[in-house]
Design a protein around this motif. Structure first.
Motif, PDB file in Angstrom:
ATOM      1  N   GLY A 194       0.816  -1.203   0.000  1.00  0.00           N
ATOM      2  CA  GLY A 194       0.000   0.000   0.000  1.00  0.00           C
ATOM      3  C   GLY A 194       0.848   1.251   0.000  1.00  0.00           C
ATOM      4  N   ARG A 195       0.180   2.351  -0.334  1.00  0.00           N
ATOM      5  CA  ARG A 195       0.851   3.650  -0.396  1.00  0.00           C
ATOM      6  C   ARG A 195      -0.127   4.737   0.030  1.00  0.00           C
ATOM      7  NH1 ARG A 195       3.369   6.364  -5.787  1.00  0.00           N
ATOM      8  NH2 ARG A 195       4.268   8.147  -4.748  1.00  0.00           N
ATOM      9  N   VAL A 196       0.357   5.693   0.795  1.00  0.00           N
ATOM     10  CA  VAL A 196      -0.463   6.809   1.261  1.00  0.00           C
ATOM     11  C   VAL A 196      -0.653   7.802   0.116  1.00  0.00           C
ATOM     12  CG1 VAL A 196      -0.621   8.730   2.893  1.00  0.00           C
ATOM     13  CG2 VAL A 196       0.340   6.525   3.640  1.00  0.00           C
ATOM     14  N   LEU A 197      -1.926   8.093  -0.207  1.00  0.00           N
ATOM     15  CA  LEU A 197      -2.227   9.070  -1.257  1.00  0.00           C
ATOM     16  C   LEU A 197      -2.626  10.433  -0.697  1.00  0.00           C
ATOM     17  CD1 LEU A 197      -4.170   6.977  -3.920  1.00  0.00           C
ATOM     18  CD2 LEU A 197      -1.725   7.432  -3.742  1.00  0.00           C
ATOM     19  N   ARG A 198      -3.281  10.429   0.465  1.00  0.00           N
ATOM     20  CA  ARG A 198      -3.667  11.681   1.128  1.00  0.00           C
ATOM     21  C   ARG A 198      -3.463  11.504   2.620  1.00  0.00           C
ATOM     22  NH1 ARG A 198      -8.214  11.185  -2.291  1.00  0.00           N
ATOM     23  NH2 ARG A 198      -9.555  10.681  -0.549  1.00  0.00           N
ATOM     24  N   ALA A 199      -3.028  12.581   3.265  1.00  0.00           N
ATOM     25  CA  ALA A 199      -2.794  12.505   4.707  1.00  0.00           C
ATOM     26  C   ALA A 199      -3.075  13.845   5.367  1.00  0.00           C
ATOM     27  CB  ALA A 199      -1.354  12.085   4.987  1.00  0.00           C
ATOM     28  N   SER A 200      -3.883  13.782   6.412  1.00  0.00           N
ATOM     29  CA  SER A 200      -4.112  14.941   7.272  1.00  0.00           C
ATOM     30  C   SER A 200      -4.201  14.411   8.703  1.00  0.00           C
ATOM     31  CB  SER A 200      -5.402  15.667   6.874  1.00  0.00           C
ATOM     32  OG  SER A 200      -6.538  14.890   7.219  1.00  0.00           O
ATOM     33  N   GLU A 201      -4.343  15.304   9.653  1.00  0.00           N
ATOM     34  CA  GLU A 201      -4.469  14.859  11.054  1.00  0.00           C
ATOM     35  C   GLU A 201      -5.767  14.100  11.285  1.00  0.00           C
ATOM     36  OE1 GLU A 201      -3.783  17.820  14.009  1.00  0.00           O
ATOM     37  OE2 GLU A 201      -1.954  18.536  13.039  1.00  0.00           O
ATOM     38  N   GLN A 202      -6.785  14.372  10.469  1.00  0.00           N
ATOM     39  CA  GLN A 202      -8.096  13.761  10.660  1.00  0.00           C
ATOM     40  C   GLN A 202      -8.287  12.478   9.863  1.00  0.00           C
ATOM     41  OE1 GLN A 202      -7.899  17.119   9.549  1.00  0.00           O
ATOM     42  NE2 GLN A 202      -7.872  17.827  11.670  1.00  0.00           N
ATOM     43  N   GLU A 203      -7.553  12.337   8.732  1.00  0.00           N
ATOM     44  CA  GLU A 203      -7.857  11.224   7.844  1.00  0.00           C
ATOM     45  C   GLU A 203      -6.661  10.871   6.963  1.00  0.00           C
ATOM     46  OE1 GLU A 203     -12.067  10.834   6.292  1.00  0.00           O
ATOM     47  OE2 GLU A 203     -10.992  11.461   4.475  1.00  0.00           O
ATOM     48  N   ILE A 204      -6.481   9.569   6.763  1.00  0.00           N
ATOM     49  CA  ILE A 204      -5.428   9.044   5.894  1.00  0.00           C
ATOM     50  C   ILE A 204      -6.113   8.204   4.823  1.00  0.00           C
ATOM     51  CG2 ILE A 204      -3.326   7.643   5.782  1.00  0.00           C
ATOM     52  CD1 ILE A 204      -3.173  10.083   7.734  1.00  0.00           C
ATOM     53  N   PHE A 205      -5.739   8.408   3.568  1.00  0.00           N
ATOM     54  CA  PHE A 205      -6.297   7.624   2.469  1.00  0.00           C
ATOM     55  C   PHE A 205      -5.157   6.818   1.856  1.00  0.00           C
ATOM     56  CE2 PHE A 205      -7.482   6.998  -1.989  1.00  0.00           C
ATOM     57  CZ  PHE A 205      -8.733   6.412  -1.836  1.00  0.00           C
ATOM     58  N   VAL A 206      -5.343   5.488   1.795  1.00  0.00           N
ATOM     59  CA  VAL A 206      -4.298   4.581   1.342  1.00  0.00           C
ATOM     60  C   VAL A 206      -4.801   3.771   0.149  1.00  0.00           C
ATOM     61  CG1 VAL A 206      -2.803   2.663   2.037  1.00  0.00           C
ATOM     62  CG2 VAL A 206      -3.455   4.390   3.714  1.00  0.00           C
ATOM     63  N   ARG A 207      -3.976   3.658  -0.888  1.00  0.00           N
ATOM     64  CA  ARG A 207      -4.254   2.752  -2.009  1.00  0.00           C
ATOM     65  C   ARG A 207      -3.586   1.424  -1.674  1.00  0.00           C
ATOM     66  NH1 ARG A 207      -7.700   3.655  -4.994  1.00  0.00           N
ATOM     67  NH2 ARG A 207      -6.901   5.431  -6.100  1.00  0.00           N
ATOM     68  N   LEU A 208      -4.307   0.340  -1.887  1.00  0.00           N
ATOM     69  CA  LEU A 208      -3.849  -0.993  -1.511  1.00  0.00           C
ATOM     70  C   LEU A 208      -3.778  -1.903  -2.734  1.00  0.00           C
ATOM     71  CD1 LEU A 208      -6.254  -1.243   1.530  1.00  0.00           C
ATOM     72  CD2 LEU A 208      -3.780  -0.858   1.661  1.00  0.00           C
ATOM     73  N   PHE A 209      -2.851  -2.855  -2.703  1.00  0.00           N
ATOM     74  CA  PHE A 209      -2.691  -3.801  -3.808  1.00  0.00           C
ATOM     75  C   PHE A 209      -2.482  -5.205  -3.265  1.00  0.00           C
ATOM     76  CE2 PHE A 209      -1.044   0.289  -5.201  1.00  0.00           C
ATOM     77  CZ  PHE A 209      -1.721   0.477  -6.396  1.00  0.00           C
ATOM     78  N   ALA A 210      -3.082  -6.179  -3.937  1.00  0.00           N
ATOM     79  CA  ALA A 210      -2.822  -7.592  -3.672  1.00  0.00           C
ATOM     80  C   ALA A 210      -2.344  -8.202  -4.975  1.00  0.00           C
ATOM     81  CB  ALA A 210      -4.086  -8.293  -3.177  1.00  0.00           C
ATOM     82  N   HIS A 211      -1.115  -8.691  -4.979  1.00  0.00           N
ATOM     83  CA  HIS A 211      -0.512  -9.294  -6.168  1.00  0.00           C
ATOM     84  C   HIS A 211      -0.340 -10.784  -5.942  1.00  0.00           C
ATOM     85  CE1 HIS A 211       0.816  -5.625  -8.310  1.00  0.00           C
ATOM     86  NE2 HIS A 211       0.867  -5.114  -7.108  1.00  0.00           N
ATOM     87  N   GLY A 212      -0.769 -11.563  -6.914  1.00  0.00           N
ATOM     88  CA  GLY A 212      -0.478 -12.989  -6.922  1.00  0.00           C
ATOM     89  C   GLY A 212       0.726 -13.223  -7.811  1.00  0.00           C
ATOM     90  N   ALA A 213       0.704 -14.313  -8.557  1.00  0.00           N
ATOM     91  CA  ALA A 213       1.828 -14.657  -9.422  1.00  0.00           C
ATOM     92  C   ALA A 213       1.929 -13.733 -10.642  1.00  0.00           C
ATOM     93  CB  ALA A 213       1.701 -16.106  -9.885  1.00  0.00           C
ATOM     94  N   ALA A 214       0.822 -13.157 -11.066  1.00  0.00           N
ATOM     95  CA  ALA A 214       0.827 -12.265 -12.231  1.00  0.00           C
ATOM     96  C   ALA A 214       1.436 -10.914 -11.853  1.00  0.00           C
ATOM     97  CB  ALA A 214      -0.597 -12.069 -12.743  1.00  0.00           C
ATOM     98  N   ARG A 215       1.917 -10.205 -12.839  1.00  0.00           N
ATOM     99  CA  ARG A 215       2.510  -8.889 -12.580  1.00  0.00           C
ATOM    100  C   ARG A 215       1.463  -7.856 -12.194  1.00  0.00           C
ATOM    101  NH1 ARG A 215       6.901  -7.141 -16.888  1.00  0.00           N
ATOM    102  NH2 ARG A 215       6.720  -5.341 -15.549  1.00  0.00           N
ATOM    103  N   ALA A 216       0.303  -7.927 -12.830  1.00  0.00           N
ATOM    104  CA  ALA A 216      -0.760  -6.965 -12.521  1.00  0.00           C
ATOM    105  C   ALA A 216      -1.418  -7.344 -11.200  1.00  0.00           C
ATOM    106  CB  ALA A 216      -1.791  -6.951 -13.643  1.00  0.00           C
ATOM    107  N   PRO A 217      -1.925  -6.359 -10.476  1.00  0.00           N
ATOM    108  CA  PRO A 217      -2.580  -6.693  -9.209  1.00  0.00           C
ATOM    109  C   PRO A 217      -3.881  -7.465  -9.417  1.00  0.00           C
ATOM    110  CG  PRO A 217      -2.809  -4.352  -9.690  1.00  0.00           C
ATOM    111  CD  PRO A 217      -1.918  -4.931 -10.751  1.00  0.00           C
ATOM    112  N   GLY A 218      -4.181  -8.336  -8.459  1.00  0.00           N
ATOM    113  CA  GLY A 218      -5.453  -9.047  -8.461  1.00  0.00           C
ATOM    114  C   GLY A 218      -6.540  -8.212  -7.810  1.00  0.00           C
ATOM    115  N   VAL A 219      -6.151  -7.446  -6.788  1.00  0.00           N
ATOM    116  CA  VAL A 219      -7.087  -6.568  -6.083  1.00  0.00           C
ATOM    117  C   VAL A 219      -6.436  -5.193  -5.963  1.00  0.00           C
ATOM    118  CG1 VAL A 219      -8.370  -6.142  -3.945  1.00  0.00           C
ATOM    119  CG2 VAL A 219      -8.006  -8.502  -4.726  1.00  0.00           C
ATOM    120  N   ILE A 220      -7.209  -4.158  -6.295  1.00  0.00           N
ATOM    121  CA  ILE A 220      -6.800  -2.779  -6.029  1.00  0.00           C
ATOM    122  C   ILE A 220      -7.814  -2.241  -5.038  1.00  0.00           C
ATOM    123  CG2 ILE A 220      -6.432  -0.469  -6.959  1.00  0.00           C
ATOM    124  CD1 ILE A 220      -5.792  -1.787  -9.656  1.00  0.00           C
TER     125      ILE A 220
END
Length: 135
Positions: free
Chosen positions: A97-123
């Motif tokens: 995962g990676r933080v896309l937005r951050a403030s004292e009140q709220e953090i927004f994170v993009r998440l990835f699940a990768h299996g054997a393939a190069r492209a993510p299975g879940v975003i």
């Protein structure tokens, strides 16, 4: 006091799985998602998959302990995701995962699940907020 969170921060990767047929059957039983696609090799093969895919919701739920391990001072306010391609039974899954937005009140994170393939299975994406302090 916890370290500040900045846009661009990467969450530590977490490896889960591989999930075997028994793990998928147990998940199907407790979740009520007993779609044969996740449980039957012949059904998976009929649509061109080498093995049954892991339940998408099982993968999405795996982000919760990853987020908690990263920052136990935050709680998940929202968690969602898109299932982009199947992650198959027997594959090891890498969560990141990676933080896309951050403030004292709220953090927004993009998440990835990768299996054997190069492209993510879940975003996925998660909105986190500071946990209430208990006295």
């Amino acid at each position: 006091m916890s370290a500040p969170i900045n846009v661009g921060d990467r969450l530590p990767e977490r490896v889960i799985g591989p999930f075997d047929a028994g793990a998928l059957a147990r998940y199907a039983e407790v979740s009520g998602d007993d779609n044969p696609l996740h449980l039957d090799d012949a059904v998976a093969a009929a649509i061109g998959l080498a093995a049954p895919p892991v339940h998408g919701m099982k993968l999405l739920a795996a982000f919760e302990p990853m987020l908690k391990a990263w920052r136990d001072d935050l709680v998940i306010a929202a968690l969602g995701g898109k299932f982009v391609q199947p992650i198959l039974r027997g594959e090891t899954v890498t969560l990141s995962g990676r933080v896309l937005r951050a403030s004292e009140q709220e953090i927004f994170v993009r998440l990835f699940a990768h299996g054997a393939a190069r492209a993510p299975g879940v975003i996925g994406e998660a909105t986190l907020r500071p946990a209430e302090r208990r006295l």
